[in-house]
Scaffold this active site. Structure first.
Site, PDB file in Angstrom:
ATOM      1  N   SER A  17       0.818  -1.228   0.000  1.00  0.00           N
ATOM      2  CA  SER A  17       0.000   0.000   0.000  1.00  0.00           C
ATOM      3  C   SER A  17       0.846   1.270   0.000  1.00  0.00           C
ATOM      4  CB  SER A  17      -0.912   0.010   1.231  1.00  0.00           C
ATOM      5  OG  SER A  17      -1.603   1.249   1.265  1.00  0.00           O
ATOM      6  N   LYS A  68     -14.034  -3.699   1.560  1.00  0.00           N
ATOM      7  CA  LYS A  68     -14.923  -2.551   1.314  1.00  0.00           C
ATOM      8  C   LYS A  68     -16.404  -2.857   1.580  1.00  0.00           C
ATOM      9  CE  LYS A  68     -11.812  -0.374  -1.990  1.00  0.00           C
ATOM     10  NZ  LYS A  68     -11.602   0.159  -3.338  1.00  0.00           N
ATOM     11  N   GLY A 130     -14.884  -4.411 -16.869  1.00  0.00           N
ATOM     12  CA  GLY A 130     -14.903  -4.980 -15.526  1.00  0.00           C
ATOM     13  C   GLY A 130     -16.193  -4.626 -14.798  1.00  0.00           C
ATOM     14  N   ALA A 134     -14.553  -2.017  -8.034  1.00  0.00           N
ATOM     15  CA  ALA A 134     -14.104  -0.710  -8.528  1.00  0.00           C
ATOM     16  C   ALA A 134     -15.130  -0.134  -9.506  1.00  0.00           C
ATOM     17  CB  ALA A 134     -12.738  -0.846  -9.189  1.00  0.00           C
ATOM     18  N   LEU A 218      -7.321   1.788 -14.197  1.00  0.00           N
ATOM     19  CA  LEU A 218      -7.394   2.065 -12.750  1.00  0.00           C
ATOM     20  C   LEU A 218      -6.189   1.468 -12.028  1.00  0.00           C
ATOM     21  CD1 LEU A 218     -10.325   2.765 -13.614  1.00  0.00           C
ATOM     22  CD2 LEU A 218     -11.092   1.825 -11.432  1.00  0.00           C
ATOM     23  N   GLY A 242      -3.731   4.602 -13.057  1.00  0.00           N
ATOM     24  CA  GLY A 242      -4.587   5.011 -11.947  1.00  0.00           C
ATOM     25  C   GLY A 242      -3.876   5.627 -10.750  1.00  0.00           C
TER      26      GLY A 242
HETATM   27  P1  NDP Z   1     -12.643  -7.134  -8.215  1.00  0.00           P
HETATM   28  O1  NDP Z   1     -11.898  -8.350  -7.819  1.00  0.00           O
HETATM   29  O2  NDP Z   1     -13.855  -6.728  -7.465  1.00  0.00           O
HETATM   30  O3  NDP Z   1     -13.090  -7.269  -9.767  1.00  0.00           O
HETATM   31  C1  NDP Z   1     -12.172  -7.708 -10.724  1.00  0.00           C
HETATM   32  C2  NDP Z   1     -12.746  -7.505 -12.124  1.00  0.00           C
HETATM   33  O4  NDP Z   1     -11.710  -7.793 -13.065  1.00  0.00           O
HETATM   34  C3  NDP Z   1     -13.917  -8.422 -12.458  1.00  0.00           C
HETATM   35  O5  NDP Z   1     -14.807  -7.730 -13.298  1.00  0.00           O
HETATM   36  C4  NDP Z   1     -13.230  -9.576 -13.217  1.00  0.00           C
HETATM   37  O6  NDP Z   1     -14.070 -10.220 -14.132  1.00  0.00           O
HETATM   38  C5  NDP Z   1     -12.177  -8.801 -13.975  1.00  0.00           C
HETATM   39  N1  NDP Z   1     -11.021  -9.605 -14.389  1.00  0.00           N
HETATM   40  C6  NDP Z   1     -10.084 -10.157 -13.569  1.00  0.00           C
HETATM   41  N2  NDP Z   1      -9.147 -10.768 -14.320  1.00  0.00           N
HETATM   42  C7  NDP Z   1      -9.493 -10.600 -15.610  1.00  0.00           C
HETATM   43  C8  NDP Z   1      -8.906 -11.002 -16.851  1.00  0.00           C
HETATM   44  N3  NDP Z   1      -7.781 -11.706 -16.898  1.00  0.00           N
HETATM   45  N4  NDP Z   1      -9.522 -10.644 -17.999  1.00  0.00           N
HETATM   46  C9  NDP Z   1     -10.667  -9.914 -17.962  1.00  0.00           C
HETATM   47  N5  NDP Z   1     -11.283  -9.517 -16.826  1.00  0.00           N
HETATM   48  C10 NDP Z   1     -10.683  -9.853 -15.662  1.00  0.00           C
HETATM   49  O7  NDP Z   1     -11.528  -5.963  -8.219  1.00  0.00           O
HETATM   50  P2  NDP Z   1     -11.803  -4.405  -8.019  1.00  0.00           P
HETATM   51  O8  NDP Z   1     -12.971  -4.058  -8.880  1.00  0.00           O
HETATM   52  O9  NDP Z   1     -11.842  -4.064  -6.583  1.00  0.00           O
HETATM   53  O10 NDP Z   1     -10.455  -3.760  -8.614  1.00  0.00           O
HETATM   54  C11 NDP Z   1     -10.197  -3.724 -10.017  1.00  0.00           C
HETATM   55  C12 NDP Z   1      -8.905  -2.971 -10.273  1.00  0.00           C
HETATM   56  O11 NDP Z   1      -9.067  -1.586  -9.951  1.00  0.00           O
HETATM   57  C13 NDP Z   1      -7.725  -3.462  -9.430  1.00  0.00           C
HETATM   58  O12 NDP Z   1      -6.604  -3.568 -10.289  1.00  0.00           O
HETATM   59  C14 NDP Z   1      -7.513  -2.367  -8.420  1.00  0.00           C
HETATM   60  O13 NDP Z   1      -6.156  -2.235  -8.043  1.00  0.00           O
HETATM   61  C15 NDP Z   1      -7.954  -1.130  -9.203  1.00  0.00           C
HETATM   62  N6  NDP Z   1      -8.374  -0.035  -8.318  1.00  0.00           N
HETATM   63  C16 NDP Z   1      -7.657   1.127  -8.370  1.00  0.00           C
HETATM   64  C17 NDP Z   1      -7.996   2.183  -7.574  1.00  0.00           C
HETATM   65  C18 NDP Z   1      -7.186   3.422  -7.652  1.00  0.00           C
HETATM   66  O14 NDP Z   1      -7.324   4.287  -6.760  1.00  0.00           O
HETATM   67  N7  NDP Z   1      -6.382   3.623  -8.684  1.00  0.00           N
HETATM   68  C19 NDP Z   1      -9.142   2.122  -6.627  1.00  0.00           C
HETATM   69  C20 NDP Z   1      -9.861   0.866  -6.690  1.00  0.00           C
HETATM   70  C21 NDP Z   1      -9.471  -0.164  -7.502  1.00  0.00           C
HETATM   71  P3  NDP Z   1     -15.074 -11.431 -13.663  1.00  0.00           P
HETATM   72  O15 NDP Z   1     -16.255 -10.748 -13.065  1.00  0.00           O
HETATM   73  O16 NDP Z   1     -15.380 -12.140 -14.920  1.00  0.00           O
HETATM   74  O17 NDP Z   1     -14.282 -12.249 -12.669  1.00  0.00           O
END
Ligand code: NDP
Length: 279
Positions: A17, A68, A130, A134, A218, A242
């Protein structure tokens, strides 16, 4: 623990972090005397850890993956944007002892796009890749900017369709799979999947980016992410990561706690210049 007001970020894993460094820079910039630590907390120990933290005098908490939704349940009061996102990344101890839950992720993204990069969202065709936590947090703040349309594409199509349905009262939102994107183009493509973290790219068709279109991942890292590189290869007008969103969502949390806004531009530049080992 020192006598100053103290704050923390809880998550698992948490060693990576950047929040302690960011809040330390904010405190220096705004001359606030405060302490901010990262603490590894599992979902199973979340309730006890948060209760202990506030009982010991903690003033506010950030919560990150996978906490969260638990923070959303823990909060005794919720901001409208937390209610909408059904997820909380910031807990604020109120004077009356209540704990207010808020979600600053979407606001952080929109501030980074519109203020730091001068990217207007009004009347734009926007694609979110996605449908996880997020995505859920950024939909309402994006819709408040009145885009022409918002499409949410996800690997598991049912999740993007469900999300689009849940938020349909906010405007024109469609949910689909990646294959359905063929033949469409967008002014802004937001990668809210976690695919970049494992060096993967969602399967995207060519010509997805409209003329002068922008890509925004992001995720962030010491090197451009695979999605940022894809945007450059596809001739996006800008292809961004991001880090700015991370700093802006933290700045909003800092403001909720301390009532003062740090100079985020200077701090984003400091973080960009530091090596990954330093931040
Ligand atoms: P989640 O675990 O809740 O969701 C992950 C998402 O990514 C799902 O939609 C999943 O699809 C998809 N996914 C994962 N792997 C793949 C892949 N290989 N190909 C295609 N789709 C994929 O994660 P979060 O939503 O919490 O976080 C998402 C990203 O956002 C992270 O990288 C996090 O670090 C970033 N983030 C950045 C922030 C910032 O301040 N910059 C703040 C919050 C988040 P499926 O539903 O099919 O599994």
């Amino acid at each position: 623990m020192s006598n100053s007001d103290f704050y923390a970020v809880f998550g698992q894993p948490i060693h990576h972090s950047k929040s302690p460094q960011i809040h330390q820079l904010f405190a220096q910039d705004t001359q606030q005397i405060m302490d901010y630590q990262a603490q590894e907390v599992s979902a199973g120990l979340f309730k006890k850890s948060v209760t202990d933290f506030f009982e010991k005098g903690g003033k506010g908490l950030n919560c990150t993956v996978p906490l969260k939704e638990l923070a959303f349940e823990f909060a005794t009061e919720l901001s409208p944007r937390a209610q909408c996102a059904k997820a909380v990344n910031t807990l604020i101890l109120q004077k009356n002892g209540c704990v207010l839950g808020d979600n600053t992720d979407g606001c952080g993204l929109v501030t980074d796009l519109t203020q730091n990069h001068a990217i207007a969202l009004k009347q734009k065709r926007i694609l979110i890749l996605g449908a996880g936590g997020a995505s859920r947090g950024i939909i309402q703040p994006i819709m408040q900017q009145v885009p022409q349309k918002l499409v949410i594409a996800n690997r598991t199509i049912e999740k993007s369709i469900a999300l689009a349905l849940e938020f349909k009262s906010l405007g024109k939102i469609e949910g689909c799979g990646f294959k359905d994107l063929k033949g469409q183009s967008f002014d802004l493509i937001l990668n809210a999947t976690s695919a970049s973290l494992s060096g993967q790219l969602p399967p995207l068709p060519n010509n997805l980016i409209a003329e002068n279109g922008v890509c925004y991942d992001l995720s962030y890292g010491s090197e451009p992410t695979i999605f940022v590189r894809w945007g450059i290869e596809q001739n996006a007008h800008k292809s961004l990561d991001g880090l700015g969103m991370l700093v802006e969502q933290a700045a909003e949390a800092f403001y909720l706690w301390r009532g003062v806004r740090p100079n985020t531009h200077a701090i984003i530049n400091v973080l960009k210049q530091k090596s990954p080992e330093q931040i």
